[in-house]
Design a protein around this motif. Structure first.
Motif: not given
Length: 106
Positions: A24-32, A89-98
């Protein structure tokens, strides 16, 4: 023998919880770090304008946009007028996959 089995189960549980927290920590780091990253830039034209929202909420101007590739999308636009050319502009959302679509009038 029962005490040894319980200790082994507790150790396994601690390892599992640690692994879950680490993932979960790695996922949060990627999202941020990837939040707001521009993935693609497209062009298009506004085909239809609509105002969403009513008395209970703020009114938001939304546009149906036909992209240069022929697909349609709906995006919020500050001053919507039919026929206006827009940059999307197609941008990455806060949840990385959206993905988030941001349209700006040229």
């Amino acid at each position: 023998m029962n005490v040894e089995m319980m200790e082994k189960n507790i150790r396994n549980l601690v390892k599992s919880v640690f692994a879950a927290i680490l993932i979960l920590g790695i996922y949060v780091a990627i999202c941020i770090t990837a939040n707001g990253e521009t993935l693609k830039v497209m062009t298009g034209a506004i085909e239809k304008c609509a105002v969403l929202g009513g008395k209970s909420a703020e009114a938001h101007s939304h546009a149906t946009i036909k992209t240069s590739s022929g697909s349609y999308l709906i995006s919020s636009v500050s001053s919507c007028s039919v026929g206006s050319d827009v940059t999307i502009f197609v941008k990455r959302g806060i949840l990385y996959f959206n993905t988030i679509y941001v349209a700006e009038i040229k």
